[in-house]
Design an enzyme around this catalytic site. Structure first.
Site, PDB file in Angstrom:
ATOM      1  N   GLU A  84      32.571  41.481  42.334  1.00  0.00           N
ATOM      2  CA  GLU A  84      32.449  42.896  42.969  1.00  0.00           C
ATOM      3  C   GLU A  84      31.827  43.154  44.292  1.00  0.00           C
ATOM      4  OE1 GLU A  84      30.843  43.985  38.900  1.00  0.00           O
ATOM      5  OE2 GLU A  84      32.530  45.600  38.978  1.00  0.00           O
ATOM      6  N   GLU A 110      32.751  40.939  31.829  1.00  0.00           N
ATOM      7  CA  GLU A 110      32.184  41.900  31.223  1.00  0.00           C
ATOM      8  C   GLU A 110      32.773  42.393  29.790  1.00  0.00           C
ATOM      9  OE1 GLU A 110      32.754  42.117  34.279  1.00  0.00           O
ATOM     10  OE2 GLU A 110      30.974  42.864  35.417  1.00  0.00           O
TER      11      GLU A 110
END
Ligand code: COA
Length: 259
Positions: free
Chosen positions: A113, A133
């Site tokens: 990210e 995640e």
């Protein structure tokens, strides 16, 4: 001076190294805070022309948010407070300077990210990029659900987000998530050479072009074109544009001033 980062400036390049190699450069609260400070430092330092993010050690750019800080009540409250008060990822995305991520090894979760908040990504052949995640019953929260589909086809982004499985560097290159794959030992030389290419271009033009692309991605085409017209007028009226034309006519290298 930072605990979790190395910050070095050399010839107009700020190198920001995620520096917790023993835990694969996992991004803990301290590193978040220090990234916040480092991002402000590069924004406020006129000597910095390009930023390169990299990870220390041989195994990872970053294995993502520090899992050891998950699930404990004080840290959970702390992390929510930190996110509310400091939109680190939004701030990095708002930087006008060109940002390069030079990634290797595990580039997961907040690691990928962070790289997607950058403008260009170079990877070494051993890079594995993913958003794991959902395997933890969690979803990406450093922007990944929004930035990944802006970098690669939405179906591929959805596959990465819903399976949590990483992709290798060659696959990431094929989808355009990264712009170049190089052998591990060439990674920083290539990033530096790319930074030098960017530094030879007009600094104001780079800022305006970056803004046109990033803001334009969120606009309908007609508004995006209007934005480009406004920014192009600014670029054309600049001293740098006059210098660029004069240098081309005279057959010499331009000397840009960034205005
Ligand atoms: N947060 C905190 N510590 C982490 C971490 C993370 N995200 N990722 C790795 N580490 C630590 C490990 O706990 C281990 O520490 P230890 O030596 O004290 O036990 C060390 O880094 C090395 O990792 P290890 O798991 O032993 O390496 P591996 O080669 O077996 O596996 C990964 C590598 C990346 C597959 C594995 O570490 C992993 O799945 N990490 C979590 C990735 C993740 O889910 N990130 C998203 C969080 S939202």
């Amino acid at each position: 001076m930072f605990d979790t980062l190395l910050y070095e400036k050399q010839d107009g390049i700020a190198w920001i190294t995620l520096n917790r190699p023993d835990v694969l450069n996992a991004i803990n609260m301290r590193m978040r805070d220090e990234l916040w400070d480092a991002a402000h430092a590069v924004r406020d330092d006129p000597d910095v022309r390009v930023v390169i993010f990299k990870g220390a050690g041989e195994r990872a750019f970053s294995a993502g948010a520090d899992i050891s800080e998950f699930g404990t009540a004080p840290s959970y409250v702390e992390s929510r407070r930190a996110r509310r008060q400091r939109d680190l990822w939004g701030f990095i995305l708002s930087l006008e300077l060109p940002l390069i991520a030079a990634v290797h090894g595990h580039t997961l979760g907040a690691g990928i990210e962070l790289s997607m908040c950058c403008d260009l990504r170079i990877a070494s052949e051993d890079a594995r990029l993913g958003l794991p995640e959902v395997s933890l019953g969690y979803i990406p929260s450093a922007g990944g659900t929004q930035t990944l589909p802006r970098h690669i086809p939405p179906g591929v982004a959805m596959q990465m987000i819903l399976t949590g499985d990483p992709i290798d560097a060659a696959t990431a290159l094929r989808y355009g998530l990264i712009q170049r794959v190089v052998p591990r030992e060439r990674l920083y030389k290539e990033a530096e050479s790319l930074a030098h290419t960017l530094m030879s271009r007009g600094p104001l033009a780079l800022r305006l072009a970056k803004r046109a692309v990033l803001e334009g991605l969120d606009l309908p085409l007609a508004q995006g074109l209007a934005l480009e017209r406004r920014l192009a007028r600014r670029a054309l009226a600049s001293a740098d544009a006059r210098e660029g034309l004069a240098a081309t006519a005279a057959g010499r290298e331009p000397r840009f001033v960034g205005a």
